[in-house]
Motif scaffolding. Sequence first.
Motif, PDB file in Angstrom:
ATOM      1  N   PRO A 149      -6.633  -1.050   0.551  1.00  0.00           N
ATOM      2  CA  PRO A 149      -5.752  -0.492   1.580  1.00  0.00           C
ATOM      3  C   PRO A 149      -5.590   1.064   1.192  1.00  0.00           C
ATOM      4  O   PRO A 149      -6.219   1.477   0.313  1.00  0.00           O
ATOM      5  N   GLY A 150      -4.872   1.769   2.110  1.00  0.00           N
ATOM      6  CA  GLY A 150      -4.805   3.092   1.834  1.00  0.00           C
ATOM      7  C   GLY A 150      -3.289   3.629   2.052  1.00  0.00           C
ATOM      8  O   GLY A 150      -2.378   2.899   1.524  1.00  0.00           O
ATOM      9  N   GLY A 151      -3.132   4.837   2.176  1.00  0.00           N
ATOM     10  CA  GLY A 151      -1.793   5.350   2.157  1.00  0.00           C
ATOM     11  C   GLY A 151      -1.865   6.937   1.988  1.00  0.00           C
ATOM     12  O   GLY A 151      -3.080   7.356   1.611  1.00  0.00           O
ATOM     13  N   HIS A 152      -0.685   7.839   2.360  1.00  0.00           N
ATOM     14  CA  HIS A 152      -0.822   9.075   2.130  1.00  0.00           C
ATOM     15  C   HIS A 152      -0.389   9.859   1.152  1.00  0.00           C
ATOM     16  O   HIS A 152      -0.432  10.814   0.650  1.00  0.00           O
ATOM     17  N   ALA A 153       0.589   9.086   0.490  1.00  0.00           N
ATOM     18  CA  ALA A 153       1.413   9.597  -0.601  1.00  0.00           C
ATOM     19  C   ALA A 153       0.662  10.199  -1.732  1.00  0.00           C
ATOM     20  O   ALA A 153      -0.127   9.849  -2.153  1.00  0.00           O
ATOM     21  N   PRO A 154       1.434  11.181  -2.453  1.00  0.00           N
ATOM     22  CA  PRO A 154       0.718  11.674  -3.594  1.00  0.00           C
ATOM     23  C   PRO A 154       0.145  10.635  -4.771  1.00  0.00           C
ATOM     24  O   PRO A 154      -0.784  10.535  -5.405  1.00  0.00           O
TER      25      PRO A 154
END
Length: 235
Positions: free
Chosen positions: A95-100
């Motif tokens: 999966p993905g995500g933007h957070a640091p």
Amino acid sequence: MRVLMPLPDHGFDVTEVAVPWRLLTDAGHEVVFATERGGPAQADPLLLTGVLFGQLGAGEEPKRFHTQLLESAAYRAPIAWEAIDPAGYDGLVLPGGHAPGMRQYLGSPSLQGTVAAFWALDRPVGAICHGPLVLARAGVLAGRRTTCLPKYMERSAFYLTAWRRGRYYRTYPAYVQNEVVASGAVFERGPVELTRRGTATDDAPAFVVRDENYVSARWPGDAYLFARTFAGLLG
């Protein structure tokens, strides 16, 4: 089938984890979660409350799936990355995500090595949004058709929210698409879409790329079609 889903300790995308988990579990598959040290993972809280004025977060159904996910035994007891035996799994979802916090997962050399070992088994692999970065950095995407978070999506979200969220939508200085292309992959952008999302009953706005045993998608708006396509690879 047993499906492995590695996660960072903090910051994963709610929709890109909860929707595949729910659909795969409902289809009778076992999803095994893994974090770096085997501790609990936490989703990006902005995707539960809304990135900007309550908007740009997860939809109501994915948030409901996330609530169910929090109560599941598999989620509450993840294994450690070092304990992963690639041969013990029938499929892999990235999966993905933007957070640091995603950098822990996206940039881990040890996880990249494990992913490369699984890829070599020629079993189903799915990656969505930032997830293809793990494959690109593992050195397995050269010559393979793929999509990922397109540059126009990443750039548009950044410009829209930078005044309030800073570089939240720029996880790395390089765009995801640029790094995936630099790895030698054959990138497919898909139709331009910024607002409409696919749902459990409507795949019209969604887009995925299937290349043999590998399926990739662009963003949370593709999650339902992505999960169903991956489930089809499992058989």
